[in-house]
Design a protein around this motif. Sequence first.
Motif, PDB file in Angstrom:
ATOM      1  N   ASP A 328       2.251  -0.687   8.127  1.00  0.00           N
ATOM      2  CA  ASP A 328       1.984  -1.356   9.407  1.00  0.00           C
ATOM      3  C   ASP A 328       0.911  -0.697  10.257  1.00  0.00           C
ATOM      4  N   THR A 329      -0.007  -0.002   9.604  1.00  0.00           N
ATOM      5  CA  THR A 329      -1.174   0.512  10.322  1.00  0.00           C
ATOM      6  C   THR A 329      -2.363   0.471   9.365  1.00  0.00           C
ATOM      7  N   ASP A 330      -3.561   0.424   9.940  1.00  0.00           N
ATOM      8  CA  ASP A 330      -4.763   0.531   9.097  1.00  0.00           C
ATOM      9  C   ASP A 330      -5.326   1.948   9.179  1.00  0.00           C
ATOM     10  N   ASP A 331      -4.586   2.856   9.819  1.00  0.00           N
ATOM     11  CA  ASP A 331      -5.089   4.217  10.017  1.00  0.00           C
ATOM     12  C   ASP A 331      -5.079   4.993   8.698  1.00  0.00           C
ATOM     13  N   MET A 332      -6.236   5.522   8.357  1.00  0.00           N
ATOM     14  CA  MET A 332      -6.375   6.269   7.094  1.00  0.00           C
ATOM     15  C   MET A 332      -6.650   7.749   7.352  1.00  0.00           C
TER      16      MET A 332
END
Length: 440
Positions: A328-332
Amino acid sequence: MKISIIGTGYVGLVQGAVMADFGAEVICMDVNKERIKDLNEDKIPIFEPGLKEVILKNKKAKRIEFTTDIKYAVEKSQVIFIAVGTPANEDGSADLEYVLQVAENIGKYINEYKVIVDKSTVPVGTGKQVSKIIEKELEKRGEKIEFDIVSNPEFLREGKALGDCQRPDRVVIGTDSVKAREIMKKVYDVLYINETPFLFTNLETAELIKYASNAFLAVKISFINEIALLAEKVGANTQEIARSMGMDGRISPKFLHCGPGYGGSCFPKDTKAIVSIGKKYGEDMYVIQAAIDANEKQKRKVIEKIEDKMQGVKGKTIGVLGLSFKPDTDDMRDAPSIDIIRGLVKLGAKIHAYCPEGMKEAKWRLEDCEKSIIYCDDEYSMANDVDGIVLMTEWNQFRGMDMKKIKDRMRDNFYFDLRNIHTKDKVVREIFKYYPVGQN
Ligand code: NAD
């Protein structure tokens, strides 16, 4: 209440949206022109469930606006939140460049009494440093304007950020100023009335609370990962161990899930930063340093396990499901997938990757491996002709995959379930050479 948020990233944007939803007039400011342009065109630059709806609703009600004009943001508001990034320097210490830039700008444009609230995660002493910079700018202007500094650390979890901001476990307000404390109570009026626990501390305590909390959670994860490595060797089951440990009220079951190691925008940099703060003050943070080392080891162990079970990965294709550091995040940022994919590519593997939201970010972060990675449209195309699959992030959609369909598309049938989502699935155990974490 007029509030400005300087830095419109994961924290600033969510905070701005929630404050506007609580009824404040909010100005979100960022130096990133593209980001502000997108927001002004109703395009939300980060993926966070529910965020778009709250922003659009409050934009329509004219309670939130987006700007690159720092002068406007400073002059127009009574309370200014600093929510810019504090990434790690090479030596692990927190890079305060952006926070100090903001302080300088506040000093340049402050026009009447304001409360400056630090929401970014910053080392102890930064609040005082911010104060000095503002005073220095005021001296240059030959003016005397009163202001107060507050440390108000943020504890939101990406993927659940909106709910965490709307219903936090606690609100920490660190300041020595009674006036600022009263204003902060008004800022968080809705939460104060709802009986959310409030902790009023001095600046230094609030600054350290955030690092201590993140470091503790990182230690918990590294601890259970270490138990998982041993459990695999001795034939024990880490899920059952963690469940039983968690039933002890002193321990709690949260953050006792073994996996590929912690990642994300906070734990890796915050653990290194607190070790660096310790060094500065002559205190070795032994436990936290051990958690950092164990986390690096954990990622290496994952690569070694895949290499070992598949009897070498050179010339083989491995499918990776999920790239972002959590669902549920696009944080990489510092996602374990980055190190693990790099490690596998270094050993000669080709990668088929799929992530519901993380691929755009992954493409530039893994640019050095681009010749070895094919980014796929979905989980099924990811499975085409792969020798093995590594489930890296437990997105919900992976729980309901048609596993027979996946298997039919594969060349060989290795399945490394780094999040233990299929441990109870008999079909998976039957049709794959199945390797969960921390159990056999
Ligand atoms: P981010 O990188 O997503 O956002 C930071 C934003 O600040 C960027 O949009 C950047 O363009 C902007 N910025 C940089 N310099 C600026 C300046 N001089 N003026 C105006 N804007 C500027 O970072 P984030 O994840 O939102 O984190 C912000 C802070 O909050 C960090 O200290 C972080 O440790 C802390 N924090 C993050 C989380 C999280 O889950 N992401 C949770 C709690 C605390």
